[in-house]
Design an enzyme around this catalytic site. Structure first.
Site, PDB file in Angstrom:
ATOM      1  N   ASP A 147      -5.841  -3.842   5.968  1.00 17.71           N
ATOM      2  CA  ASP A 147      -6.465  -3.641   7.273  1.00 17.71           C
ATOM      3  C   ASP A 147      -7.976  -3.465   7.199  1.00 17.71           C
ATOM      4  O   ASP A 147      -8.660  -3.553   8.202  1.00 17.71           O
ATOM      5  CB  ASP A 147      -5.846  -2.441   8.009  1.00 17.71           C
ATOM      6  CG  ASP A 147      -5.946  -1.155   7.195  1.00 17.71           C
ATOM      7  OD1 ASP A 147      -6.558  -1.180   6.107  1.00 17.71           O
ATOM      8  OD2 ASP A 147      -5.410  -0.127   7.648  1.00 17.71           O
ATOM      9  N   THR A 151     -14.050  22.033   5.397  1.00 17.83           N
ATOM     10  CA  THR A 151     -15.106  21.014   5.462  1.00 17.83           C
ATOM     11  C   THR A 151     -15.107  20.229   4.172  1.00 17.83           C
ATOM     12  O   THR A 151     -14.649  20.715   3.126  1.00 17.83           O
ATOM     13  CB  THR A 151     -16.500  21.647   5.659  1.00 17.83           C
ATOM     14  OG1 THR A 151     -16.835  22.413   4.490  1.00 17.83           O
ATOM     15  CG2 THR A 151     -16.541  22.539   6.887  1.00 17.83           C
ATOM     16  N   ALA A 152     -15.619  19.001   4.248  1.00 20.90           N
ATOM     17  CA  ALA A 152     -15.675  18.152   3.053  1.00 20.90           C
ATOM     18  C   ALA A 152     -16.624  18.732   2.008  1.00 20.90           C
ATOM     19  O   ALA A 152     -16.478  18.465   0.810  1.00 20.90           O
ATOM     20  CB  ALA A 152     -16.122  16.745   3.440  1.00 20.90           C
ATOM     21  N   ASP A 175       0.848  -1.187   0.000  1.00 18.06           N
ATOM     22  CA  ASP A 175       0.000   0.000   0.000  1.00 18.06           C
ATOM     23  C   ASP A 175       0.885   1.238   0.000  1.00 18.06           C
ATOM     24  O   ASP A 175       1.924   1.264   0.669  1.00 18.06           O
ATOM     25  CB  ASP A 175      -0.899  -0.016   1.236  1.00 18.06           C
ATOM     26  CG  ASP A 175      -1.926   1.100   1.192  1.00 18.06           C
ATOM     27  OD1 ASP A 175      -2.551   1.282   0.141  1.00 18.06           O
ATOM     28  OD2 ASP A 175      -2.088   1.775   2.213  1.00 18.06           O
ATOM     29  N   LYS A 232      -7.887  28.942   0.661  1.00 19.40           N
ATOM     30  CA  LYS A 232      -7.056  27.921   0.007  1.00 19.40           C
ATOM     31  C   LYS A 232      -7.886  26.645  -0.081  1.00 19.40           C
ATOM     32  O   LYS A 232      -8.680  26.346   0.825  1.00 19.40           O
ATOM     33  CB  LYS A 232      -5.749  27.671   0.770  1.00 19.40           C
ATOM     34  CG  LYS A 232      -5.857  26.763   1.987  1.00 19.40           C
ATOM     35  CD  LYS A 232      -4.490  26.427   2.564  1.00 19.40           C
ATOM     36  CE  LYS A 232      -4.536  25.277   3.567  1.00 19.40           C
ATOM     37  NZ  LYS A 232      -5.403  25.483   4.707  1.00 19.40           N
TER      38      LYS A 232
END
Length: 699
Positions: A535, A396-397, A320, A413
Site C-alpha cells: 500500500d 511520547t515517541a 505482510d 511503563k
C-alpha cells in the site's frame, strides 16, 4: 460498488433480457470471427438455412422438415453460446453503470499552481468543471464536496465517504503524507478540508479504468485463453477437412456399388458441428469474464485478465505480517514479576500506568489486569478527569514511556532500553529483568518494563496475535504447492517466532524496498510466479515486479499504479482469496474443456452410423444406443450439442468448486468427474432426446 439497489430477481431478469438481445447482436460475423469454433457453426447455420429455402422452392435436398430442424438448432447453438457470453458481460456492464453514476461532472475548486503554502484559510480558488482539471493541478475540497478527480493529498486531514467506490458505508480517514494519501474522484468529503494534486487527466482516472475493465466487451483475452483458442481452431480445421473429404468418398462409394444414397450437405454440416468442440468454444469467453466478475464481487478490480489468470498459477505468496498474518494490534498476555515482586502488585501498577492509554496495547493491559486479578476499581479513560492528586503522563515517541504520578508515587511503563536507563540512574538492575526481556523477544513478543519509584517491578508480555485459522489456510496452500513468505520490519528473532506460530514457509525480516525487490527477482529467476500485496510508495517497485500485485485502495497512487489489481476493501488477506479465484478460473476452464472433448465421443456413435448408413449399411451395427431412425439420431445429436451449452452456463459463471489439494489429485478428479461424466452424459442425453422426438413424431 458491488451493491445493487434493485431486488435480486429484478436485477437478474434485466441481465437475462439484455443478454437475449445481445445474443442476436453478436451474430455479426465481424464479432463471431473472434471465436473460430462458433464462427464455423454460424457459417453452417447460414448454409443449412439456404438449403432449406432451396428445398422449399422444390430444388435440392429433402425432406424440408429435417433440414429446417437442423438449421434451427444450429442457430440455437450459436445463440446459446452468445447468450452465455452476454450473461457474463451483463454483470460487468451493471457494475460499470453503477460506477458511471459515481463518475460525474462536478464543480472543482481549482487552486493556482504557483501556490507555495497550503493554508486552508488563505487558499484562493476558482470554480471550474471537473473535466477541465489536468494532471498536477491543485484543487480544494471541503466538507460536503464531491471529489472531482483522483489525486494525492498535499495538505489536510479529513473523513471521506468512499461508498461510491467500495460499497462500504463506513467513512475512512485520509491525510497528507504516509500510505493513506490517495483519494478517488467520485467520493465525498464528510469533514474538514483537503488540498489535492490531480494524478490523472480526464478519462484516465481510477474510476475510468475500473469501468473499462469491468465491461466484458473490453476484456482482452489472456495468453492461456488465446492458446486454447488456437488449439480449438486447430481441431476445427482438422474436422472441417475431414468432413469436406467425406462427400466425394460417399458419392464415389454409391456410384461404385450402384446402390445406396450419398450423404447430404445438411448431414455433413450437422456432423461437423457435432465433431468440433462447440461446448467449450461456446463457453470459453464466459468462463474468463466470470473469473473477473468473481474478483469484482469481492471488491477487487483486476487491471487485466492476465492478472486473474496469473493468480491461478502463482506458487509464491509474499504476505505482510501486520494486518495479514497478525491482527495488527499487540495484546497483553502475561505479567512477569522480577526481584521477588508479587505479580498482583505488578498488575496493579501496570493497570494504573495504562488507565489513560487509549492505544489497543494500553487497553489490553487494563483488561488483562481485570481478568486475572479483578482489578476494576480505578477504571477510567483518557477523557475522564483524573482523581484528586493523580497526574497521568502520556506516551511520547521521545520519552518512549507513559505512566502516572500520585501521592508521591511514580509509576512508569515503557520500552526496555529506556526503562533500564531509568532504573540504572537510581540503582541496580535486577538480575532476572534482562533474561525476562530476552525470553519475550525470543518468543516474538514485545516486552514493556514497569517501574515504581524507578525500581523494576516486572515485565508486560505484549504479543502479536496471529489470526485465527490462518495457520490452517497456509497448510492448505502448502498442499497446493504454494510457498508462503512473511514480510516484516521486525528483527529476525521476532520474525522467526511469529513465522513459526503462523506456519509460513519462510520470512523476510527487517524488510526494505530493495530487499523485497531482490527476493521477488530471485524467485522469478527460478521460474516461479510471485504474488504480493502493498500500500505504500516504498512497495511500488516490488509491486511492479511481482506477477500478481495487489494494491490497497487506501494506499498511495504510486502503489495503485504499479499494481495489476486493486483491493477496494484494503484487506491484505484478500490475496489468499485472489489466488483461490485464479485457480478456480483455471480449474473451470480445464474441467469444461475435458467435458467438451469427452462428450464428442458419444456423438460419434450417434451421428456417424446414421449419416453413413445409407452408403455403408454395415455401420448400423455401431448404433449401440438403438436410435430410432437416421434422421432422429442426427437431430438428437445436434439438439444435445446445443442444449448442453445452456445447461453448463451456470457452472461456467459460478466456477468449479475450489478445493485446496495437490495438482495430481485435481487432475485425477477432473478426469474422473468431467472426463467420465462427459463420456456418459451424451449417451443418456441423446437417447432421451431421440425418445422424445419419436413420441412427438418429429423424426
Amino acid at each position: 460498488m458491488t451493491m445493487q439497489t434493485k431486488k435480486p430477481a429484478t436485477y437478474r431478469r434485466e441481465i437475462y433480457q439484455r443478454a437475449v438481445v445481445e445474443s442476436f447482436v453478436k451474430l455479426n460475423p465481424r464479432l463471431m470471427v473472434r471465436n473460430p469454433v462458433m464462427f464455423v457453426v454460424e457459417v453452417g447455420s447460414v448454409l443449412t438455412t439456404a438449403l432449406w429455402i432451396q428445398a422449399l422452392l422444390g430444388k435440392g435436398e429433402a425432406p424440408t422438415g429435417f433440414i429446417a430442424a437442423i438449421a434451427l438448432w444450429l442457430w440455437f447453438t450459436v445463440l446459446f453460446a452468445n447468450f452465455s457470453e452476454a450473461v457474463a458481460e451483463g454483470r460487468g456492464k451493471a457494475q460499470a453503470e453503477s460506477l458511471r453514476k459515481a463518475r460525474q461532472d462536478t464543480p472543482a475548486k481549482k487552486i493556482g499552481s504557483n501556490m507555495k503554502t497550503f493554508e486552508h484559510e488563505n487558499v484562493e480558488f476558482e470554480t471550474v468543471s471537473s473535466t477541465s482539471l489536468r494532471k498536477n493541478d491543485l484543487y480544494l475540497v471541503e466538507a460536503g464536496d464531491i471529489l472531482p478527480s483522483d489525486g494525492e493529498i498535499e495538505a489536510g486531514i479529513a473523513s471521506v465517504d468512499e461508498s461510491a467506490v467500495t460499497g462500504e458505508s463506513a467513512p475512512v480517514v485520509r491525510e497528507a503524507g504516509g500510505d493513506r494519501s490517495a483519494v478517488t474522484g467520485g467520493t465525498r468529503l464528510l469533514s474538514d478540508w483537503l488540498i489535492i494534486r490531480v494524478s490523472a487527466d480526464p478519462g484516465q482516472g481510477f474510476l475510468d479504468r475500473m469501468i473499462s475493465m469491468v465491461e466484458g466487451a473490453k476484456r482482452q483475452k489472456t495468453p492461456n485463453e488465446i492458446a486454447l483458442n488456437i488449439l480449438l481452431a486447430g481441431f476445427t480445421i482438422i474436422f472441417l477437412v475431414v468432413c469436406a473429404t467425406l462427400l466425394p468418398y460417399s458419392l464415389y462409394s454409391v456410384d461404385a456399388a450402384g446402390k445406396g444414397t450419398a450423404i447430404t450437405i445438411t448431414v455433413l454440416v450437422a456432423l461437423l458441428v457435432c465433431l468440433i468442440p462447440t461446448t467449450i468454444g461456446g463457453l470459453l469467453s464466459a468462463i474468463g469474464i466470470a473469473g473477473m466478475d468473481r474478483m469484482i464481487q469481492r471488491n477487487v478490480i483486476a487491471m487485466s485478465g492476465r492478472a486473474v489468470e496469473a493468480a491461478g498459477d502463482v506458487d509464491v505468496l509474499l504476505l505482510d505480517k501486520t494486518g495479514t498474518i497478525t491482527l495488527g494490534n499487540r495484546q497483553a498476555v502475561e505479567f512477569i514479576p522480577v526481584n521477588g515482586v508479587d505479580v498482583k502488585d505488578l498488575a496493579e501498577a501496570a493497570q494504573l500506568a495504562s488507565l489513560a492509554d487509549e492505544t489497543p496495547e494500553g487497553r489490553s493491559i487494563v483488561i488483562l489486569a481485570k481478568e486475572q486479578f479483578g482489578l476494576r476499581g480505578r477504571k477510567m479513560g483518557a477523557s475522564d478527569e483524573a482523581p484528586q492528586g493523580m497526574h497521568f503522563v502520556p506516551f511520547t515517541a521521545q520519552t518512549r514511556m507513559s505512566g502516572v504520578n500520585f501521592d508521591g508515587i511514580t509509576i512508569r511503563k515503557g520500552a526496555p532500553d529506556t526503562m533500564i536507563e531509568l532504573i540504572q540512574s537510581n540503582g541496580k538492575v535486577p538480575s532476572d529483568l534482562k533474561p525476562s526481556i530476552d525470553a519475550i523477544a525470543r518468543m516474538g513478543g514485545t516486552p514493556l518494563v514497569v517501574t515504581k519509584n524507578n525500581k523494576a517491578l516486572g515485565v508486560i508480555y505484549l504479543k502479536d496475535i496471529v489470526k485465527g485459522g490462518i495457520k490452517e489456510r497456509f497448510a492448505q496452500l502448502r498442499k497446493m504447492g504454494i510457498k508462503t513468505v512473511m514480510i516484516t520490519g521486525d528483527n529476525p528473532l521476532t520474525a522467526a517466532a511469529i513465522a513459526a506460530e503462523a506456519g509460513v514457509d519462510d520470512f523476510l525480516a527487517q524488510a526494505t524496498p530493495e530487499a523485497k525487490l531482490k527476493l521477488i527477482r530471485e524467485y522469478q529467476t527460478g521460474g516461479r510466479l510471485v504474488a504480493m500485496t502493498g500500500d505504500g510508495t516504498n512497495d511500488a517497485p516490488a509491486l511492479a515486479q511481482a506477477d500478481v500485485a495487489v494494491a490497497m485502495n487506501t494506499g498511495t497512487q504510486p502503489a495503485r499504479e504499479a499494481a495489476n489489481m486493486v483491493d477496494l476493501d484494503s484487506n491484505p488477506t484478500k490475496l489468499l482469496e485472489i489466488v483461490e479465484i485464479g485457480k478456480q478460473l483455471l480449474m473451470t476452464r480445464g474441467a469444461l474443456t475435458t467435458f467438451s472433448i469427452a462428450n464428442d465421443v458419444a456423438k460419434y456413435f450417434a451421428i456417424i452410423p446414421a449419416a453413413f448408413a445409407s452408403t455403408y449399411p454395415v455401420l448400423t451395427k455401431l448404433n449401440f444406443m438403438q436410435l430410432a431412425t437416421p434422421e432422429s439420431a442426427i437431430l438428437s445429436a445436434v439438439i444435445f450439442n446445443a442444449v448442453i451449452i445452456i445447461i453448463l452456463i451456470p457452472l461456467a459463471l459460478r466456477g468449479v468448486s475450489y478445493r485446496a489439494v495437490g495438482a495430481a489429485q485435481l487432475l485425477r478428479d477432473n478426469l474422473l468427474i468431467y472426463g467420465v461424466g462427459g463420456l456418459i452424459a451424451p449417451f443418456i442425453g441423446i437417447k432421451l432426446i431421440d425418445m422424445v422426438l419419436v413420441w412427438l413424431h418429429i423424426a
